[in-house]
Scaffold this motif. Sequence first.
Motif, PDB file in Angstrom:
ATOM      1  N   ILE A  77       0.825  -1.214   0.000  1.00  0.00           N
ATOM      2  CA  ILE A  77       0.000   0.000   0.000  1.00  0.00           C
ATOM      3  C   ILE A  77       0.852   1.254   0.000  1.00  0.00           C
ATOM      4  O   ILE A  77       0.485   2.279  -0.561  1.00  0.00           O
ATOM      5  CB  ILE A  77      -0.896   0.044   1.263  1.00  0.00           C
ATOM      6  CG1 ILE A  77      -1.820  -1.157   1.301  1.00  0.00           C
ATOM      7  CG2 ILE A  77      -1.713   1.323   1.293  1.00  0.00           C
ATOM      8  CD1 ILE A  77      -2.790  -1.102   2.452  1.00  0.00           C
ATOM      9  N   ALA A  78       2.017   1.161   0.646  1.00  0.00           N
ATOM     10  CA  ALA A  78       2.838   2.365   0.805  1.00  0.00           C
ATOM     11  C   ALA A  78       3.610   2.737  -0.465  1.00  0.00           C
ATOM     12  O   ALA A  78       4.166   3.814  -0.565  1.00  0.00           O
ATOM     13  CB  ALA A  78       3.794   2.188   1.977  1.00  0.00           C
ATOM     14  N   PRO A  83      -1.769   3.646  -4.179  1.00  0.00           N
ATOM     15  CA  PRO A  83      -2.885   4.413  -3.614  1.00  0.00           C
ATOM     16  C   PRO A  83      -3.842   5.015  -4.637  1.00  0.00           C
ATOM     17  O   PRO A  83      -5.057   4.888  -4.464  1.00  0.00           O
ATOM     18  CB  PRO A  83      -2.177   5.480  -2.782  1.00  0.00           C
ATOM     19  CG  PRO A  83      -0.918   4.815  -2.342  1.00  0.00           C
ATOM     20  CD  PRO A  83      -0.502   3.968  -3.512  1.00  0.00           C
ATOM     21  N   PRO A  84      -3.345   5.596  -5.730  1.00  0.00           N
ATOM     22  CA  PRO A  84      -4.298   6.119  -6.706  1.00  0.00           C
ATOM     23  C   PRO A  84      -5.166   5.011  -7.299  1.00  0.00           C
ATOM     24  O   PRO A  84      -6.348   5.219  -7.599  1.00  0.00           O
ATOM     25  CB  PRO A  84      -3.397   6.728  -7.784  1.00  0.00           C
ATOM     26  CG  PRO A  84      -2.104   7.009  -7.102  1.00  0.00           C
ATOM     27  CD  PRO A  84      -1.942   5.933  -6.073  1.00  0.00           C
ATOM     28  N   ILE A  86      -6.059   2.276  -5.692  1.00  0.00           N
ATOM     29  CA  ILE A  86      -7.011   1.920  -4.645  1.00  0.00           C
ATOM     30  C   ILE A  86      -8.169   2.915  -4.620  1.00  0.00           C
ATOM     31  O   ILE A  86      -9.336   2.549  -4.606  1.00  0.00           O
ATOM     32  CB  ILE A  86      -6.307   1.893  -3.280  1.00  0.00           C
ATOM     33  CG1 ILE A  86      -5.257   0.784  -3.255  1.00  0.00           C
ATOM     34  CG2 ILE A  86      -7.317   1.705  -2.155  1.00  0.00           C
ATOM     35  CD1 ILE A  86      -4.417   0.739  -1.991  1.00  0.00           C
ATOM     36  N   ARG A  87      -7.802   4.176  -4.647  1.00  0.00           N
ATOM     37  CA  ARG A  87      -8.813   5.245  -4.680  1.00  0.00           C
ATOM     38  C   ARG A  87      -9.795   5.050  -5.814  1.00  0.00           C
ATOM     39  O   ARG A  87     -11.010   5.097  -5.632  1.00  0.00           O
ATOM     40  CB  ARG A  87      -8.120   6.593  -4.914  1.00  0.00           C
ATOM     41  CG  ARG A  87      -7.904   7.427  -3.718  1.00  0.00           C
ATOM     42  CD  ARG A  87      -7.310   8.745  -4.193  1.00  0.00           C
ATOM     43  NE  ARG A  87      -8.349   9.609  -4.722  1.00  0.00           N
ATOM     44  CZ  ARG A  87      -8.936  10.531  -3.998  1.00  0.00           C
ATOM     45  NH1 ARG A  87      -8.608  10.703  -2.750  1.00  0.00           N
ATOM     46  NH2 ARG A  87      -9.868  11.289  -4.532  1.00  0.00           N
ATOM     47  N   GLN A  90     -12.088   2.131  -5.310  1.00  0.00           N
ATOM     48  CA  GLN A  90     -13.113   2.416  -4.295  1.00  0.00           C
ATOM     49  C   GLN A  90     -14.230   3.252  -4.899  1.00  0.00           C
ATOM     50  O   GLN A  90     -15.418   2.968  -4.702  1.00  0.00           O
ATOM     51  CB  GLN A  90     -12.501   3.206  -3.133  1.00  0.00           C
ATOM     52  CG  GLN A  90     -11.353   2.498  -2.443  1.00  0.00           C
ATOM     53  CD  GLN A  90     -11.722   2.027  -1.051  1.00  0.00           C
ATOM     54  OE1 GLN A  90     -12.862   1.656  -0.810  1.00  0.00           O
ATOM     55  NE2 GLN A  90     -10.761   2.025  -0.154  1.00  0.00           N
ATOM     56  N   ILE A 102      -9.186  -4.014   0.930  1.00  0.00           N
ATOM     57  CA  ILE A 102      -7.789  -3.900   0.520  1.00  0.00           C
ATOM     58  C   ILE A 102      -6.921  -4.833   1.349  1.00  0.00           C
ATOM     59  O   ILE A 102      -7.149  -4.981   2.550  1.00  0.00           O
ATOM     60  CB  ILE A 102      -7.253  -2.486   0.798  1.00  0.00           C
ATOM     61  CG1 ILE A 102      -8.266  -1.431   0.390  1.00  0.00           C
ATOM     62  CG2 ILE A 102      -5.921  -2.274   0.139  1.00  0.00           C
ATOM     63  CD1 ILE A 102      -8.509  -1.386  -1.045  1.00  0.00           C
ATOM     64  N   ALA A 103      -5.930  -5.421   0.741  1.00  0.00           N
ATOM     65  CA  ALA A 103      -4.962  -6.182   1.528  1.00  0.00           C
ATOM     66  C   ALA A 103      -3.609  -6.057   0.868  1.00  0.00           C
ATOM     67  O   ALA A 103      -3.530  -5.961  -0.361  1.00  0.00           O
ATOM     68  CB  ALA A 103      -5.374  -7.640   1.622  1.00  0.00           C
ATOM     69  N   ASP A 104      -2.559  -6.024   1.631  1.00  0.00           N
ATOM     70  CA  ASP A 104      -1.255  -6.036   0.977  1.00  0.00           C
ATOM     71  C   ASP A 104      -0.413  -7.218   1.398  1.00  0.00           C
ATOM     72  O   ASP A 104      -0.505  -7.740   2.491  1.00  0.00           O
ATOM     73  CB  ASP A 104      -0.525  -4.699   1.066  1.00  0.00           C
ATOM     74  CG  ASP A 104      -0.006  -4.417   2.452  1.00  0.00           C
ATOM     75  OD1 ASP A 104      -0.383  -5.143   3.358  1.00  0.00           O
ATOM     76  OD2 ASP A 104       0.769  -3.459   2.587  1.00  0.00           O
TER      77      ASP A 104
END
Lengths: 337, 337
Positions: A77-78, A83-84, A86-87, A90, A102-104
């Motif tokens: 995730i980091a 992140p974009p 994931i956004r 969603q 979400i899972a990493d």
Amino acid sequence: MPGGRVKKAPTIVEIARDLGVSSSTVSRAFTAPRLLRPETVERIRAAAAERGYIPNVHARALSTGVPRTIGLIVPDIANPFFPPMIRAAQRAAEETGHTVLIADTDGDVEREKRIIARLAAQSESLIIASSRLPSDELVELTDRRRVLFINRDEPDTARILVSARDALSQGVNRLLELGHRRFAYVGGPAGSWSDGERHGAVLAALQGSGAHLHSFRIESGTYEDTMVAGDEILSAAPTAVIAFDDVIAHGVIDLLHHRGISVPQQISVVGCDDVLALTTQPPLASVALKAAEAARLAVRIVVEGQVSEMLSPQRIALQGELVERATVAAPPEQPRR
Amino acid sequence: MPGGRVKKAPTIVEIARDLGVSSSTVSRAFTAPRLLRPETVERIRAAAAERGYIPNVHARALSTGVPRTIGLIVPDIANPFFPPMIRAAQRAAEETGHTVLIADTDGDVEREKRIIARLAAQSESLIIASSRLPSDELVELTDRRRVLFINRDEPDTARILVSARDALSQGVNRLLELGHRRFAYVGGPAGSWSDGERHGAVLAALQGSGAHLHSFRIESGTYEDTMVAGDEILSAAPTAVIAFDDVIAHGVIDLLHHRGISVPQQISVVGCDDVLALTTQPPLASVALKAAEAARLAVRIVVEGQVSEMLSPQRIALQGELVERATVAAPPEQPRR
DNA sequence: TTGAAAGCGCTAACAG
DNA sequence: CTGTTAGCGCTTTCAA
């Protein structure tokens, strides 16, 4: 001393009782309003809203057998690439009332397997980005679950590829036009689909041009390690460096500064991902990728169609775009030694 | 033509049937093994593992009334401050078999309310980071749900603050010792708890020192806007700049380079968050925050105790640490004009 | 130590 | 158009 008690959420039955209708009618007001008289729907919805009623997802999932949940698995995730994505996933899922879990995986295969097992059990479909699973397990997985891969190009699976190929071709050609003849490719993590694709694109574009290509690899993909690998890269005396991503490109630029080599006058640099283009000096030419679009598309694909059916195998490549900025120029007249 | 059919997951009943025991017994093998003969537990677990049985979270949540789910609400997943927090929360939640549901609000209050309502309905507790909600709504919320706030210092709520206060105090004192007398604070988003705290810490540390402080604000918090605001900041002729975060600090450094002002010889710079300290030239002094620890702690707090009870109000401040690097030095002998 | 039975909140035939 | 009924997979008394 803890505070008070958590207020219990209102249920469909309470609303039904208060309104003197059956619980199915209340249920239908939300799931199949067209079966009800418009005024009934209105009355029920009003009462529900007033009480702050929100349908219980668990009950619904249990009853329908379809958890309106999509599992999204990423390595980390980091890592700013995700992140974009994931956004976007969603947001796309919201439109159809789906929840994205979400899972990493930490880039760890064993962990990835565990996560997949856990998420698969509670999701109607899975989107797996940059999977590290061996091909056979991955194929086996798609035989039993609705799965879509992002940035993993396994035949006979449903997959979306966030590609830099066309843009990198274009970048290389541009550099060739400018007169560059000595290229370096500084790669990232071995075995990742992206690294393979990008390296391949540079190779292919250089094919038959008579130009030289030296390839390196920063396994960790970090800024620090790029700086460390500096001398090795410089020993190839390139006039143009193409980096696996912007972080590595950033490392290359700062390395060159350190050595008193000016960018782009002596060496041109092109990155990939376009995540920090404006924060390097000079601003970094890079490839803007369609990561968010890939995520949106992925969600749309897994959401549509019969949930009980597998996804049909297909390969979608979304081409990124070259963004030219100040790190690209003609090579110096006298090739450096 | 879509692929085959999705394989149905095995249930507790099938396992029970195959083993000739009741479904309650199978259930207990997982939830209350101490009630069963050890060999029974073994037999059941083996059979379950073989079939790839995974308990259905929805059925369990419905039956127990306790969804083992924690809602984590952040303003923006793509903001580099949050992913490490999300990671840490996920890892901590795993240990107790909880699932973390992530949602982002886009920094929009209306959206935040909707998200809270949605998540509250399917989570046993909520962790809300950097909430923008007005105080009254926030207090009302804690009256009805198990909620813990991160980086929002509202009295009578359970909250964890990722603080930079002590570290910034220390940083300012260090700069004072070095001889600095003209300071600038370049703030971030107005109204955020963090900005208030950091500004306050700098003010307090400077109190009675006789030094000057000029305060600015980059509302957007972006690198670009920091560059734009450059002249205004320079007009205050500071010898030390303390930035709300590393992104703004990075902008300040590059701005100074542009103006031919050397860091740290002419102006010292201190950032906050310590997320890109090593990728600036020279490496940026910054405050390393305890974001991950805050998330771990938050999960531990909301998980423990009776789920039906509210969290007791408490205030926990986790102090970050100053990391001195090359952007800090003594001011020039002759103060710049 | 185990089984039988009820029920969590909701949906989905099936009637009416 | 609306009500009745059964059941999703699991946990949890209550009995045995």
